[in-house]
Design a protein around this motif. Structure first.
Motif, PDB file in Angstrom:
ATOM      1  N   MET A 184     -16.577   2.649  -1.894  1.00 23.63           N
ATOM      2  CA  MET A 184     -16.840   1.932  -0.647  1.00 23.63           C
ATOM      3  C   MET A 184     -18.331   1.642  -0.568  1.00 23.63           C
ATOM      4  SD  MET A 184     -14.528   3.990   2.131  1.00 23.63           S
ATOM      5  CE  MET A 184     -15.380   5.552   1.865  1.00 23.63           C
ATOM      6  N   SER A 185     -18.687   0.397  -0.479  1.00 24.99           N
ATOM      7  CA  SER A 185     -20.084   0.030  -0.362  1.00 24.99           C
ATOM      8  C   SER A 185     -20.240  -0.978   0.760  1.00 24.99           C
ATOM      9  CB  SER A 185     -20.599  -0.549  -1.682  1.00 24.99           C
ATOM     10  OG  SER A 185     -19.908  -1.735  -1.998  1.00 24.99           O
ATOM     11  N   ALA A 186     -21.487  -1.276   1.090  1.00 29.00           N
ATOM     12  CA  ALA A 186     -21.732  -2.249   2.141  1.00 29.00           C
ATOM     13  C   ALA A 186     -23.138  -2.786   2.013  1.00 29.00           C
ATOM     14  CB  ALA A 186     -21.527  -1.616   3.510  1.00 29.00           C
ATOM     15  N   ARG A 187     -23.387  -3.891   2.698  1.00 31.25           N
ATOM     16  CA  ARG A 187     -24.690  -4.523   2.628  1.00 31.25           C
ATOM     17  C   ARG A 187     -25.372  -4.352   3.977  1.00 31.25           C
ATOM     18  NH1 ARG A 187     -20.731  -6.933   0.250  1.00 31.25           N
ATOM     19  NH2 ARG A 187     -20.090  -8.018   2.133  1.00 31.25           N
ATOM     20  N   SER A 188     -26.203  -3.323   4.099  1.00 26.48           N
ATOM     21  CA  SER A 188     -26.853  -3.028   5.365  1.00 26.48           C
ATOM     22  C   SER A 188     -27.963  -2.033   5.127  1.00 26.48           C
ATOM     23  CB  SER A 188     -25.828  -2.459   6.357  1.00 26.48           C
ATOM     24  OG  SER A 188     -26.465  -2.024   7.538  1.00 26.48           O
ATOM     25  N   GLY A 189     -28.888  -1.934   6.106  1.00 29.99           N
ATOM     26  CA  GLY A 189     -29.968  -0.968   5.992  1.00 29.99           C
ATOM     27  C   GLY A 189     -29.622   0.381   6.558  1.00 29.99           C
ATOM     28  N   LEU A 190     -28.391   0.611   6.926  1.00 31.13           N
ATOM     29  CA  LEU A 190     -27.981   1.886   7.491  1.00 31.13           C
ATOM     30  C   LEU A 190     -27.983   2.976   6.430  1.00 31.13           C
ATOM     31  CD1 LEU A 190     -25.012   0.620   9.686  1.00 31.13           C
ATOM     32  CD2 LEU A 190     -27.281   1.293  10.490  1.00 31.13           C
ATOM     33  N   HIS A 191     -28.115   4.212   6.890  1.00 29.11           N
ATOM     34  CA  HIS A 191     -28.094   5.373   6.000  1.00 29.11           C
ATOM     35  C   HIS A 191     -26.688   5.965   5.951  1.00 29.11           C
ATOM     36  CE1 HIS A 191     -32.493   5.456   5.759  1.00 29.11           C
ATOM     37  NE2 HIS A 191     -32.480   5.132   7.045  1.00 29.11           N
ATOM     38  N   ARG A 192     -26.303   6.439   4.771  1.00 30.03           N
ATOM     39  CA  ARG A 192     -24.968   6.991   4.569  1.00 30.03           C
ATOM     40  C   ARG A 192     -25.044   8.505   4.350  1.00 30.03           C
ATOM     41  NH1 ARG A 192     -20.106   4.795   1.732  1.00 30.03           N
ATOM     42  NH2 ARG A 192     -21.333   2.909   1.421  1.00 30.03           N
ATOM     43  N   SER A 193     -24.178   9.229   5.037  1.00 26.11           N
ATOM     44  CA  SER A 193     -23.994  10.661   4.805  1.00 26.11           C
ATOM     45  C   SER A 193     -22.558  10.871   4.352  1.00 26.11           C
ATOM     46  CB  SER A 193     -24.259  11.461   6.081  1.00 26.11           C
ATOM     47  OG  SER A 193     -25.584  11.286   6.529  1.00 26.11           O
ATOM     48  N   VAL A 194     -22.356  11.698   3.337  1.00 26.38           N
ATOM     49  CA  VAL A 194     -21.033  11.894   2.761  1.00 26.38           C
ATOM     50  C   VAL A 194     -20.705  13.387   2.687  1.00 26.38           C
ATOM     51  CG1 VAL A 194     -19.521  11.429   0.792  1.00 26.38           C
ATOM     52  CG2 VAL A 194     -21.364   9.819   1.368  1.00 26.38           C
ATOM     53  N   TRP A 241     -17.546  -2.801   5.353  1.00 27.59           N
ATOM     54  CA  TRP A 241     -17.153  -2.038   4.167  1.00 27.59           C
ATOM     55  C   TRP A 241     -16.743  -3.010   3.067  1.00 27.59           C
ATOM     56  CZ3 TRP A 241     -17.757   3.164   4.608  1.00 27.59           C
ATOM     57  CH2 TRP A 241     -17.779   3.716   5.894  1.00 27.59           C
ATOM     58  N   SER A 242     -17.239  -2.786   1.871  1.00 25.77           N
ATOM     59  CA  SER A 242     -16.902  -3.613   0.726  1.00 25.77           C
ATOM     60  C   SER A 242     -16.106  -2.753  -0.255  1.00 25.77           C
ATOM     61  CB  SER A 242     -18.177  -4.144   0.055  1.00 25.77           C
ATOM     62  OG  SER A 242     -17.865  -5.018  -0.999  1.00 25.77           O
ATOM     63  N   VAL A 243     -14.825  -3.056  -0.387  1.00 26.77           N
ATOM     64  CA  VAL A 243     -13.913  -2.222  -1.170  1.00 26.77           C
ATOM     65  C   VAL A 243     -13.563  -2.925  -2.472  1.00 26.77           C
ATOM     66  CG1 VAL A 243     -11.686  -1.038  -1.195  1.00 26.77           C
ATOM     67  CG2 VAL A 243     -12.957  -1.274   0.959  1.00 26.77           C
ATOM     68  N   ILE A 254     -13.870  -4.347 -11.948  1.00 29.93           N
ATOM     69  CA  ILE A 254     -13.350  -4.692 -10.631  1.00 29.93           C
ATOM     70  C   ILE A 254     -12.755  -6.090 -10.688  1.00 29.93           C
ATOM     71  CG2 ILE A 254     -13.943  -5.079  -8.211  1.00 29.93           C
ATOM     72  CD1 ILE A 254     -14.122  -2.180  -9.067  1.00 29.93           C
ATOM     73  N   ILE A 255     -11.513  -6.240 -10.208  1.00 27.69           N
ATOM     74  CA  ILE A 255     -10.875  -7.553 -10.235  1.00 27.69           C
ATOM     75  C   ILE A 255     -11.022  -8.300  -8.922  1.00 27.69           C
ATOM     76  CG2 ILE A 255      -9.206  -6.865 -11.990  1.00 27.69           C
ATOM     77  CD1 ILE A 255      -7.112  -6.731  -9.722  1.00 27.69           C
ATOM     78  N   ALA A 256     -11.364  -7.578  -7.850  1.00 26.95           N
ATOM     79  CA  ALA A 256     -11.534  -8.230  -6.550  1.00 26.95           C
ATOM     80  C   ALA A 256     -12.341  -7.316  -5.645  1.00 26.95           C
ATOM     81  CB  ALA A 256     -10.185  -8.548  -5.913  1.00 26.95           C
ATOM     82  N   THR A 257     -12.987  -7.895  -4.655  1.00 24.98           N
ATOM     83  CA  THR A 257     -13.706  -7.148  -3.633  1.00 24.98           C
ATOM     84  C   THR A 257     -13.205  -7.592  -2.271  1.00 24.98           C
ATOM     85  OG1 THR A 257     -15.672  -6.976  -5.034  1.00 24.98           O
ATOM     86  CG2 THR A 257     -15.953  -6.575  -2.678  1.00 24.98           C
ATOM     87  N   LEU A 258     -12.807  -6.634  -1.448  1.00 22.75           N
ATOM     88  CA  LEU A 258     -12.275  -6.928  -0.125  1.00 22.75           C
ATOM     89  C   LEU A 258     -13.246  -6.418   0.933  1.00 22.75           C
ATOM     90  CD1 LEU A 258      -8.593  -5.763  -0.744  1.00 22.75           C
ATOM     91  CD2 LEU A 258      -9.539  -8.054  -1.039  1.00 22.75           C
ATOM     92  N   ASP A 259     -13.607  -7.257   1.882  1.00 23.61           N
ATOM     93  CA  ASP A 259     -14.481  -6.863   2.980  1.00 23.61           C
ATOM     94  C   ASP A 259     -13.633  -6.471   4.182  1.00 23.61           C
ATOM     95  OD1 ASP A 259     -16.765  -7.345   1.519  1.00 23.61           O
ATOM     96  OD2 ASP A 259     -17.003  -9.400   2.248  1.00 23.61           O
ATOM     97  N   VAL A 260     -13.860  -5.267   4.699  1.00 27.20           N
ATOM     98  CA  VAL A 260     -13.074  -4.726   5.801  1.00 27.20           C
ATOM     99  C   VAL A 260     -14.028  -4.109   6.819  1.00 27.20           C
ATOM    100  CG1 VAL A 260     -11.277  -3.096   6.482  1.00 27.20           C
ATOM    101  CG2 VAL A 260     -11.170  -4.187   4.225  1.00 27.20           C
TER     102      VAL A 260
END
Length: 269
Positions: free
Chosen positions: A1-11, A155-157, A168-174
């Motif tokens: 799961m990725s995304a295009r933003s300046g936000l910080h991620r905690s996992v 979210w970019s899946v 990767i055969i496709a990218t879905l934005d959700v």
């Protein structure tokens, strides 16, 4: 799961139900407050309890005791009756492509993971959107994703190529919704067609996007059982979109219940 933003991620990651389950929190600061950290732990705890109730590998689980005739559904955890009713409805809705009783006893393995992850996520994670920009949970590749209204986040899946690792055969934005993938590429022909009792064949990978992970997971499994040539179920399933990859490399995608033409093997979509 990725995304295009300046936000910080905690996992945070834990091994539950025999798979890694990760919870991703996106915020402006990147630090988890006490309430957020507790909500994450509560989500994991609920999933561990689901595993205790529904595991087919634990002799003391409610499902195993029901299968052995040592307990009735009415005597089990209340979750069992809820799931049993949902499975009966799913069998009707899918026209028999899904069944939790095809073996002669109640085994909701093909349904309960998506239901459990979605339920726990909605109960414990979705309320966090008051304080964070986005939060999502990934259970072995199946995801329930939330984004706060007005947040600069999507979210970019990536949908993996079942024939070539790392591709990767496709990218879905959700922004808000769920993605589930089922198939034979990683675990072989382990999905059984309940109508015949034989292994489903013809589909290497079926990925489905829906509002609900329980439904996305259900229809991804049903898609594998139906096979690549039979997509008659797509129009009444009501899913947002989906991608099927046949065992010969053909790919097809539908959008909001409308089928599309088959894409030649090797073409990204």
């Amino acid at each position: 799961m990725s995304a295009r933003s300046g936000l910080h991620r905690s996992v945070r990651v834990q091994e539950i139900m025999g798979m890694p389950i990760s919870i991703h929190v996106l915020s402006e600061t990147g630090s988890l407050g006490t309430a957020t950290a507790q909500a994450i732990e509560d989500c994991f705890a609920e999933l561990r309890e689901v595993d205790r109730v529904f595991s087919t590998y634990r002799g003391d689980s409610d499902i195993r005791r029901i299968a052995l005739g040592k307990r009735d559904v009415a005597e089990a955890h209340p979750w069992v009756a809820d799931v049993e009713a949902a499975c009966r409805a799913a069998a009707v809705e899918t026209g028999g492509l899904f069944s939790a009783t095809w073996q002669g006893w109640f085994d909701p393995t093909g349904y309960v993971k998506g239901w459990a992850v979605e339920s726990a996520a909605r109960r414990h994670l979705a309320p966090l959107l008051i304080d964070v920009s986005a939060v999502g949970i990934n259970a072995g590749g199946d995801m329930q994703l939330f984004t706060a209204p007005g947040a600069d986040w999507c979210w970019s899946v990536g949908i993996a190529d079942p024939q070539k690792a790392g591709r990767i055969i496709a990218t879905l934005d959700v922004r808000n919704g769920a993605v589930a993938t089922s198939g034979t590429a990683e675990r072989g022909a382990h999905i059984i067609d309940p109508r015949t009792g034989e292994a489903a064949r013809g589909v290497l990978s079926a990925s489905v996007v829906d509002d609900s992970l329980a439904r996305a997971d259900l229809w991804a499994t049903a898609a594998v059982v139906a096979g690549f040539e039979d997509r008659s179920w797509v129009q009444h399933a009501g899913t947002r979109t989906g991608i099927l990859v046949a065992d010969d490399g053909r790919v097809t995608r539908w959008l909001e219940g409308t089928g599309v033409d088959v894409v030649p093997a090797g073409v990204l979509i």
